[in-house]
Design an enzyme around this catalytic site. Structure first.
Site, PDB file in Angstrom:
ATOM      1  N   GLU A  45       0.979  -1.353  -0.189  1.00 23.50           N
ATOM      2  CA  GLU A  45       0.417   0.306  -0.149  1.00 23.50           C
ATOM      3  C   GLU A  45       0.804   1.235   0.126  1.00 23.50           C
ATOM      4  O   GLU A  45       1.996   1.637   0.331  1.00 23.50           O
ATOM      5  CB  GLU A  45      -0.512   0.336   1.025  1.00 23.50           C
ATOM      6  CG  GLU A  45      -1.841  -1.159   1.275  1.00 23.50           C
ATOM      7  CD  GLU A  45      -2.930  -0.952   2.436  1.00 23.50           C
ATOM      8  OE1 GLU A  45      -4.587  -1.004   2.114  1.00 23.50           O
ATOM      9  OE2 GLU A  45      -2.320  -0.940   3.339  1.00 23.50           O
ATOM     10  N   CYS A  77      -0.504   5.526  10.145  1.00 27.26           N
ATOM     11  CA  CYS A  77       0.972   5.324  11.078  1.00 27.26           C
ATOM     12  C   CYS A  77      -0.083   3.590  11.787  1.00 27.26           C
ATOM     13  O   CYS A  77      -0.244   3.703  12.653  1.00 27.26           O
ATOM     14  CB  CYS A  77       1.290   6.676  12.358  1.00 27.26           C
ATOM     15  SG  CYS A  77       2.661   5.226  12.841  1.00 27.26           S
TER      16      CYS A  77
END
Length: 363
Positions: A90, A347
């Protein structure tokens, strides 16, 4: 062969094998990295016979776009790619109006480091990705901003960049565990004849592979360094990050001091905050003591939820209290602004799985 795996020297050699002069390599390079061509047919200043040769012998990119997701405000976009061999990665674009666009790039499919708070670590390492596959992630989003920047600005109601301004190697994988391919991509990204992104606009994040930190310090390009610390003592860090059993905090700090002494550049310490795990004032004081006197900045990261873990993020009050303790010791310390949580693009959330279908409860 993926043409993005070739630097200018390699492309020149490939064209020589095809009986073509060296200047053609520079032309093709400009098409790929300046004009962002993704089809040899678009390179109309090349002879038709050469375009046919290129099509027969090389391919522009090898990643298959599987899924795109964008946040409601249109400023964060995540792409899922399938690599040859079926591994997936990704990439995330984060736009910060009016003048910054940061891309978060993957360097491996999966990750072997096994950090307990990270979705990617739960996958294990599937495979390293090539320098060309790293380049392809960047070029896709450069093309996206060039083509869609005006529409994004109109939707946002103000100016946004039409090109990538910053790049962070903080996606899936540990860059220093794929150092050779990662660095080849860095050099191509920085190449003035190529993508021409300044080294100081790139940041690499590592869990603390000390050989890679020392190697980066010795490189000519001044790429920024961020280190995932997440605990100020070995017992807790080993619990959160198995890599600490190989390279403990003492080894890590020695390598970081080598980096700062050699480069005179600041290192960023990343510290994800987990409720009742690593977020107490006592641990904040330990952290401050550990890094005091170093050329550094501390970046606190409220943990972003991932499936299948009992962990919870620290409450806002604890984040603020932790930050104040670190700042009181005279250390630069900020809290990372969250982006893309709702599409699992923040994150620690990249795991190449469908994003949540209902809102995530952060607190």
């Amino acid at each position: 062969m993926n043409i993005y795996d070739l630097d200018l020297k390699g492309l020149t050699a490939q064209l020589t094998e095809l009986g073509q002069p060296a200047f053609r390599a520079r032309q093709i390079y400009a098409h790929l990295y300046k004009k962002l061509a993704n089809d040899f047919a678009a390179m109309t200043d090349l002879p038709a016979a050469l375009r046919e040769q290129l099509t027969a012998n090389l391919q522009i990119g090898s990643l298959e776009l599987v899924r795109e997701q964008t946040t409601d405000d249109g400023l964060t976009r995540k792409v899922l790619w399938r690599c040859p061999g079926d591994a997936v990665i990704e990439t995330v674009l984060m736009i910060y109006p009016p003048d910054r666009a940061t891309i978060c790039v993957s360097t491996q499919a999966g990750c072997a480091m096994g950090c307990v708070f990270c979705a990617t670590g739960k996958l294990g390492l599937l495979r390293n990705i090539s320098s060309g596959e790293i380049m392809e992630q960047v070029l896709y989003f450069e093309r996206y901003l060039r083509n869609e920047g005006a529409a994004i600005a109109k939707r946002h109601g103000g100016p946004v960049p039409d090109h990538i301004t910053n790049l962070v190697f903080m996606g899936m994988g540990e860059p220093f565990a794929n150092y050779e391919r990662w660095w080849a991509a860095v050099e191509r990204l920085n190449d003035k004849q190529g993508f021409n992104l300044g080294a100081r606009n790139m940041t690499v994040s590592t869990v603390g592979l000390v050989k890679g930190i020392r190697q980066l310090a010795d490189e000519a390009l001044q790429v920024n360094l961020a280190v995932s610390l997440h605990a100020p003592n070995d017992q807790l860090r080993s619990e959160l990050m198995p890599v600490n059993d190989r390279f403990d905090i003492s080894d890590l700090m020695d390598a970081i001091r080598y980096y700062t002494d050699k480069t005179h550049r600041r290192v960023s310490f990343e510290y994800v905050l987990l409720d009742d795990k690593n977020d107490t004032p006592e641990l904040a004081a330990q952290l401050a003591s550990l890094v005091k006197g170093m050329l550094c900045h501390v970046n606190l990261i409220p943990w972003n939820p991932i499936p299948g873990t009992p962990l919870t993020r620290s409450h806002r009050e604890r984040v603020t209290a932790f930050q104040r303790v670190v700042q009181a010791a005279g250390i630069s310390c900020t809290v990372r602004v969250e982006r893309g949580v709702e599409i699992a693009a923040a994150c620690g959330q990249l795991a190449a799985i469908p994003s949540p279908t209902s809102p995530i409860n952060l607190y």
